[in-house]
Design a protein around this motif. Structure first.
Motif, short mmCIF file in Angstrom:
data_model
loop_
_atom_site.label_atom_id
_atom_site.label_comp_id
_atom_site.label_asym_id
_atom_site.label_seq_id
_atom_site.Cartn_x
_atom_site.Cartn_y
_atom_site.Cartn_z
N SER A 135 0.83 -1.21 0.00
CA SER A 135 0.00 0.00 0.00
C SER A 135 0.86 1.25 0.00
CB SER A 135 -0.90 0.02 1.24
OG SER A 135 -1.70 -1.13 1.30
N MET A 136 0.48 2.21 -0.81
CA MET A 136 1.13 3.53 -0.84
C MET A 136 0.18 4.50 -1.51
SD MET A 136 4.02 2.95 -3.83
CE MET A 136 4.72 1.51 -3.04
N VAL A 137 0.50 5.78 -1.46
CA VAL A 137 -0.32 6.80 -2.08
C VAL A 137 0.21 7.05 -3.49
CG1 VAL A 137 -1.16 9.18 -1.96
CG2 VAL A 137 -0.87 7.83 0.14
N THR A 175 -3.95 9.01 -4.28
CA THR A 175 -4.92 8.02 -3.83
C THR A 175 -4.21 6.82 -3.24
OG1 THR A 175 -6.49 8.69 -5.54
CG2 THR A 175 -6.86 6.56 -4.51
N ALA A 176 -4.59 6.42 -2.04
CA ALA A 176 -4.02 5.24 -1.41
C ALA A 176 -4.54 3.99 -2.11
CB ALA A 176 -4.38 5.19 0.07
N ARG A 177 -3.64 3.10 -2.48
CA ARG A 177 -4.03 1.87 -3.19
C ARG A 177 -2.87 0.89 -3.17
NH1 ARG A 177 -4.50 3.27 -9.55
NH2 ARG A 177 -4.83 1.02 -9.54
N GLN A 178 -3.09 -0.28 -3.77
CA GLN A 178 -2.06 -1.30 -3.87
C GLN A 178 -1.20 -1.03 -5.11
OE1 GLN A 178 -2.11 -3.90 -1.24
NE2 GLN A 178 -3.23 -2.07 -0.68
N SER A 179 0.09 -0.93 -4.92
CA SER A 179 0.97 -0.60 -6.03
C SER A 179 1.12 -1.76 -7.02
CB SER A 179 2.33 -0.15 -5.52
OG SER A 179 2.86 -1.06 -4.58
N CYS A 180 0.90 -2.99 -6.56
CA CYS A 180 1.01 -4.13 -7.48
C CYS A 180 -0.13 -4.13 -8.50
CB CYS A 180 1.03 -5.45 -6.71
SG CYS A 180 -0.49 -5.81 -5.80
N ALA A 181 -1.26 -3.50 -8.15
CA ALA A 181 -2.42 -3.47 -9.05
C ALA A 181 -2.52 -2.16 -9.82
CB ALA A 181 -3.70 -3.70 -8.24
N THR A 234 -5.67 -6.18 5.80
CA THR A 234 -5.00 -5.19 6.67
C THR A 234 -4.01 -4.33 5.89
OG1 THR A 234 -3.34 -6.83 7.37
CG2 THR A 234 -5.28 -6.56 8.77
N CYS A 235 -4.45 -3.86 4.73
CA CYS A 235 -3.58 -3.04 3.89
C CYS A 235 -3.47 -1.61 4.41
CB CYS A 235 -4.08 -3.04 2.44
SG CYS A 235 -5.69 -2.24 2.19
N GLY A 236 -4.47 -1.15 5.17
CA GLY A 236 -4.43 0.19 5.74
C GLY A 236 -4.98 1.28 4.86
N GLU A 278 -15.23 3.45 -0.31
CA GLU A 278 -14.92 3.88 -1.66
C GLU A 278 -13.55 3.39 -2.11
OE1 GLU A 278 -16.81 5.48 -3.82
OE2 GLU A 278 -18.53 5.67 -2.47
N VAL A 279 -12.60 3.28 -1.18
CA VAL A 279 -11.22 2.96 -1.57
C VAL A 279 -10.83 1.51 -1.30
CG1 VAL A 279 -10.48 5.34 -1.18
CG2 VAL A 279 -10.26 3.66 0.67
N CYS A 280 -11.63 0.76 -0.56
CA CYS A 280 -11.25 -0.61 -0.21
C CYS A 280 -10.97 -1.43 -1.47
CB CYS A 280 -12.35 -1.28 0.62
SG CYS A 280 -11.97 -3.01 1.03
N PRO A 281 -9.76 -1.96 -1.63
CA PRO A 281 -9.44 -2.71 -2.85
C PRO A 281 -10.20 -4.02 -2.97
CG PRO A 281 -7.64 -2.84 -1.28
CD PRO A 281 -8.60 -1.84 -0.73
N LYS A 282 -10.76 -4.50 -1.88
CA LYS A 282 -11.50 -5.76 -1.91
C LYS A 282 -13.02 -5.55 -1.93
CE LYS A 282 -8.06 -8.53 -2.09
NZ LYS A 282 -7.83 -9.32 -3.32
N GLY A 283 -13.46 -4.30 -1.96
CA GLY A 283 -14.89 -4.04 -2.02
C GLY A 283 -15.65 -4.50 -0.79
#
Length: 254
Positions: free
Chosen positions: A73-75, A79-85, A157-159, A220-225
């Motif tokens: 996780s990073m900004v 926007t905070a998100r997963q950098s691998c995706a 627990t990505c934060g 809105e931001v949860c990568p897993k919905g």
């Protein structure tokens, strides 16, 4: 994007927890289907900034590279998100990378998420077992309950939800939406519900569920919905009922 030969990254760096942050710009060759992680690997392999100066390799967290572990996780571009995706082709240039501001910075893009795990301890987000012997398969969950509980179990627990929540800040000790949702998950489990009151009392402690301002940024931001706001509403109701039980006494105590 495919017509460009270079990709520009502006990375917020920090040499240690007690040092001041600074920005450093890197340019790397463009490749189709590149994600942010592969770009960071390219920079690490040849840590030379845009000015041609040799510098230290950029530090970041990663593990699974499949948007499952939550470590990267990073900004990214605010926007905070997963950098691998995060695919470079889908990002506006220059691409800005920053550590999440909610957590203390360890170095560069690495943050210390200990407070998030402390919140899980506060709500006892686990199911206690008696001993290490085989306890058997345990009780079964109804299928309709299992389906929505599975959605809650996707939390990695990505934060990211804490980073987006305006109530998680230096002036607040709000535990955040992830811990609230996990309390709901374990209270729904046929075995975990035996300790439901302990988790609800944890949510009623200082910094608990009352700190939610209902901004709904988390969902809105949860990568897993994950339906975080639904969990918060459900636990609001459950903690109110628990508060009455604590005051008047529970039938279970008779």
């Amino acid at each position: 994007m495919a017509e460009q030969s270079k990709v520009t990254f502006i990375i917020t760096r920090q040499d240690g927890p007690d040092t001041a942050p600074y920005e450093e710009t890197f340019e790397i060759p463009y490749r189709q289907n590149m994600n942010v992680i592969s770009a960071l690997m390219e920079i690490r392999q040849n840590p030379v900034n845009k000015n041609g100066e040799q510098t230290s390799p950029v530090m970041w967290d990663m593990n699974c590279l499949e948007e499952v572990c939550g470590a990267c996780s990073m900004v990214i571009n605010g926007t905070a998100r997963q950098s691998c995706a995060a695919l470079v082709d889908q990002l506006e240039q220059p691409i800005r990378l920053e550590p999440m501001a909610t957590f203390p910075v360890v170095r560069d893009l690495i943050v210390d998420r200990e407070s998030m795990f402390d919140a899980l301890k506060q709500v006892k987000a686990w199911i206690p077992i008696d001993g290490t012997h085989d306890l058997g398969p345990g009780p079964r969950m109804p299928e309709n309950k299992r389906q929505w509980a599975y959605e809650l179990s996707k939390c990695m627990t990505c934060g990211v939800c804490l980073e987006a929540c305006p109530n998680v800040n230096d002036n607040s000790n709000f535990i955040g939406p992830a811990a609230i949702s996990q309390a709901r998950l374990f209270n729904a489990h046929p075995t975990g519900e035996m300790n439901a009151s302990d988790r609800l009392n944890g949510l009623m402690e200082e910094g608990g569920i009352e700190g939610c301002g209902n901004s709904q940024n988390c969902v809105e931001v949860c990568p897993k919905g994950i339906p975080l706001t639904t969990s918060i509403a459900a636990m609001n109701r459950a903690t109110n009922i628990q508060a009455f039980k604590n005051f008047f006494g529970s039938d279970a105590a008779l």
